[in-house]
Design an enzyme around this catalytic site. Structure first.
Site, PDB file in Angstrom:
ATOM      1  N   SER A 186       0.789  -1.228   0.000  1.00 35.27           N
ATOM      2  CA  SER A 186       0.000   0.000   0.000  1.00 35.27           C
ATOM      3  C   SER A 186       0.825   1.284   0.000  1.00 35.27           C
ATOM      4  O   SER A 186       0.311   2.331  -0.346  1.00 35.27           O
ATOM      5  CB  SER A 186      -0.961  -0.008   1.186  1.00 35.27           C
ATOM      6  OG  SER A 186      -0.262  -0.194   2.385  1.00 35.27           O
ATOM      7  N   HIS A 214      -5.658  -4.090  -1.919  1.00 37.53           N
ATOM      8  CA  HIS A 214      -5.451  -3.072  -2.963  1.00 37.53           C
ATOM      9  C   HIS A 214      -5.436  -3.662  -4.371  1.00 37.53           C
ATOM     10  O   HIS A 214      -5.303  -2.910  -5.343  1.00 37.53           O
ATOM     11  CB  HIS A 214      -4.146  -2.300  -2.716  1.00 37.53           C
ATOM     12  CG  HIS A 214      -4.271  -1.325  -1.595  1.00 37.53           C
ATOM     13  ND1 HIS A 214      -4.846  -0.086  -1.746  1.00 37.53           N
ATOM     14  CD2 HIS A 214      -3.936  -1.414  -0.290  1.00 37.53           C
ATOM     15  CE1 HIS A 214      -4.846   0.558  -0.592  1.00 37.53           C
ATOM     16  NE2 HIS A 214      -4.292  -0.236   0.316  1.00 37.53           N
ATOM     17  N   LYS A 244     -12.594  -0.630  -0.470  1.00 31.44           N
ATOM     18  CA  LYS A 244     -11.776   0.235  -1.333  1.00 31.44           C
ATOM     19  C   LYS A 244     -12.422   0.269  -2.728  1.00 31.44           C
ATOM     20  O   LYS A 244     -13.351   1.046  -2.928  1.00 31.44           O
ATOM     21  CB  LYS A 244     -10.329  -0.253  -1.347  1.00 31.44           C
ATOM     22  CG  LYS A 244      -9.699  -0.235   0.064  1.00 31.44           C
ATOM     23  CD  LYS A 244      -8.243  -0.585   0.039  1.00 31.44           C
ATOM     24  CE  LYS A 244      -7.689  -0.949   1.399  1.00 31.44           C
ATOM     25  NZ  LYS A 244      -7.649   0.134   2.365  1.00 31.44           N
TER      26      LYS A 244
HETATM   27  N1  PMP Z   1      -5.243  -5.196   4.384  1.00 32.47           N
HETATM   28  C1  PMP Z   1      -4.566  -4.287   3.648  1.00 32.47           C
HETATM   29  C2  PMP Z   1      -3.363  -4.737   2.877  1.00 32.47           C
HETATM   30  C3  PMP Z   1      -4.988  -2.945   3.622  1.00 32.47           C
HETATM   31  O1  PMP Z   1      -4.320  -2.034   2.897  1.00 32.47           O
HETATM   32  C4  PMP Z   1      -6.133  -2.584   4.360  1.00 32.47           C
HETATM   33  C5  PMP Z   1      -6.676  -1.164   4.349  1.00 32.47           C
HETATM   34  N2  PMP Z   1      -5.787  -0.159   4.646  1.00 32.47           N
HETATM   35  C6  PMP Z   1      -6.804  -3.558   5.092  1.00 32.47           C
HETATM   36  C7  PMP Z   1      -6.334  -4.855   5.073  1.00 32.47           C
HETATM   37  C8  PMP Z   1      -8.003  -3.224   5.904  1.00 32.47           C
HETATM   38  O2  PMP Z   1      -9.153  -3.218   5.085  1.00 32.47           O
HETATM   39  P1  PMP Z   1     -10.470  -2.494   5.611  1.00 32.47           P
HETATM   40  O3  PMP Z   1     -10.284  -1.039   5.399  1.00 32.47           O
HETATM   41  O4  PMP Z   1     -11.550  -3.090   4.777  1.00 32.47           O
HETATM   42  O5  PMP Z   1     -10.620  -2.842   7.047  1.00 32.47           O
END
Ligand code: PMP
Length: 396
Positions: A186, A214, A244
Site C-alpha cells: 500500500s 489493494h 476500497k
Molecule cells: N489489508 C490491507 C493490505 C490494507 O491495505 C487494508 C486497508 N488499509 C486492510 C487490510 C483493511 O481493510 P479495511 O479497510 O476493509 O478494514
C-alpha cells in the site's frame, strides 16, 4: 475521574507525538469522498481516497443500499452464526466466489477483521508464519493473535524467503508453515511476486495467504492479484476488501469449501461480531454486477493512472517502484515531504505525506491515488500544483 497513571500516560505520549511531528489532525469532509472534496468550505482535488473506481458515490450502489434498507432495515440484528445471516449475505458470498474463481467465500465486517479472523483460526502453537516485512498492520496484528513463531522476510526478497522457508521446514520444529503477503503493497504500489512465492510454497509445503485489499477491483479484471497471475488454484487464502474499489465496507476470504466451512465455525469476528448491515451487502452485490458487466471503470482507472504517473515523471519526480494506481511521489527528506504536502493543500490538492516510521527514513513521499472518476482537468490541476511546488522547493 481518570486515574493518575492514565492521565500522565496520555499527556506524555500525546505531547511526545506532537513534538516528533507524528500527531495527526483529522479534517472532516463536508462532501462525499469523490474526486473533488470540500473541507472548511474549500474545494480540493482529492488524491487520497481508496475509492479506486468511484463506486463509493455511485448512484446504482446508493439505490441498491436504499432498497435493501427499506426491505430488511438498517441492521442485521445478530452475529452471522446465530440469526444475523440474511439471504443477501449468502448471495453476496456466492457472487464473490464466482467472481474470484474460488470454491467458496466468507464475508466479514472489514478487511481488517478478515486478518483478525482467518490467520488465528488456522495457525497455532507449533506452527510458523513467514511474513513480508512490509505487510499491512492488520496482518501483523492477525499474526500476533496466534501462538505461532512469526519469521519476517525482507520485502519481496525471494532468496530470503526461500532460505527461511527451508530452515523452518528442515528444523523439524513446526507443523504447519504459512507464507503471508500483501497482494499490492500500500505504500509503494508494487505487486507481490506470487509466481515465485507459489514455487517456494510447493517446495516446502507452505500454506499460501494473500491479502489483496489493494488488488481487488484493480488487477486481474477486477478479481485481483491472484487472477492477474492466473494462480487461483494455487493460493489457499485470498483476502479481499469491500471498502476500497468495491466502494462500501467489509472484507472476505476466498478459498476451498473446507476452509470456508472451518472459518464459519472457528473464526472469532464471524462468531462474535454482528453481521454486515443489509444496505452495505446489497451495495456490494450491485458493485459486483457492475464489475462483471463492464470493464469501463477499470479502463478509466488505468488510463488516469498512466496519465498522472507519466505527468509526474515528465516533471522530473520519482514515483518509486509502483506497478499499480498507488502513486508515491518520493521526496526523501521528512521535513521537505511534509512541507510539500502542506503546499499542495494550499494550492487546492489533497494528498497526504507519508514519512518515517510508516516508511523507511529518507524515503518520505506524498501518496497519490488517481481514480476512475477523476477528469483530465482535475489531474492537470494537481500536476500544475506539483510543478509549481517542485520548482519552489528546488526538487525539479
Ligand atoms: N489489508 C490491507 C493490505 C490494507 O491495505 C487494508 C486497508 N488499509 C486492510 C487490510 C483493511 O481493510 P479495511 O479497510 O476493509 O478494514
Amino acid at each position: 475521574m481518570a486515574s493518575h497513571s492514565l492521565t500522565s500516560f496520555l499527556q506524555q505520549n500525546l505531547e511526545g507525538l506532537k513534538q516528533q511531528g507524528l500527531y495527526n489532525t483529522i479534517q472532516p469532509l463536508e462532501s462525499p469522498n469523490g474526486p473533488l472534496i470540500t473541507i472548511t468550505g474549500r474545494e480540493f482535488v482529492n488524491l487520497s481516497s481508496n475509492n479506486y473506481l468511484g463506486l463509493a458515490n455511485d448512484d446504482r450502489l446508493k439505490e441498491a443500499a436504499i432498497r435493501a434498507t427499506k426491505l430488511y432495515g438498517t441492521g442485521s440484528g445478530a452475529v452471522r452464526s446465530i440469526n444475523g445471516t440474511l439471504q443477501i449475505h449468502v448471495e453476496l458470498e456466492e457472487r464473490l466466489a464466482q467472481f474470484k474463481g474460488a470454491e467458496a467465500v466468507i464475508t466479514y465486517q472489514s478487511g481488517f477483521n478478515c486478518n483478525m479472523a482467518a490467520i488465528s483460526a488456522v495457525m497455532g502453537a507449533g506452527d510458523a508464519i513467514l511474513s513480508d516485512e512490509l505487510n499491512h498492520a492488520s496482518i501483523i496484528d492477525g499474526c500476533r493473535l496466534t501462538k505461532s513463531k512469526v519469521i519476517r522476510f525482507n520485502h519481496s526478497d525471494m532468496e530470503d524467503l526461500r532460505n527461511k522457508a527451508k530452515a523452518a521446514r528442515e528444523s523439524g520444529q513446526y507443523d504447519k508453515i504459512m507464507v503471508i503477503t500483501d497482494g499490492v503493497f500500500s505504500m509503494d504500489g508494487d505487486i507481490a511476486k506470487l509466481p515465485e512465492i507459489v514455487t517456494i510454497a510447493e517446495e516446502y509445503d507452505l500454506i499460501t495467504y494473500v491479502d489483496d485489499a489493494h488488488g481487488s477491483g484493480v488487477l486481474g479484471d477486477g478479481a485481483g492479484t491472484v487472477k492477474h497471475f492466473s494462480l487461483s488454484d494455487k493460493i489457499d487464502f485470498q483476502i479481499g476488501t469491500l471498502s476500497k474499489a468495491i466502494g462500501v465496507v467489509g472484507g472476505y476470504v476466498a478459498g476451498s469449501h473446507d476452509l470456508i466451512e472451518w472459518l464459519k465455525v472457528r473464526s472469532r469476528p464471524f462468531l462474535f461480531s454482528t453481521a454486515l448491515p443489509p444496505g452495505n451487502v446489497a451495495a456490494c452485490i450491485e458493485a459486483i454486477n457492475i464489475l462483471q458487466n463492464s470493464t469501463e471503470l477499470q479502463t478509466k482507472l488505468w488510463d488516469n493512472t498512466r496519465y498522472f504517473q507519466e505527468g509526474l515523471k515528465t516533471l522530473g519526480f520519482s514515483i518509486g517502484r509502483t506497478e499499480t494506481p498507488i502513486t508515491p511521489c518520493i521526496i526523501g527528506d521528512e521535513t521537505a515531504t511534509q512541507r510539500f504536502s502542506e503546499r499542495l493543500y494550499e494550492e487546492g490538492v489533497y494528498a497526504k505525506s507519508i514519512v518515517f516510521p510508516t516508511v523507511p527514513k529518507g524515503t518520505g513521499r506524498v501518496r497519490n491515488m488517481p481514480t476512475a472518476i477523476h477528469t483530465p482537468e482535475m489531474l492537470d490541476r494537481a500536476l500544475t500544483a506539483y510543478e509549481t511546488i517542485g520548482r519552489e522547493l528546488g526538487l525539479i
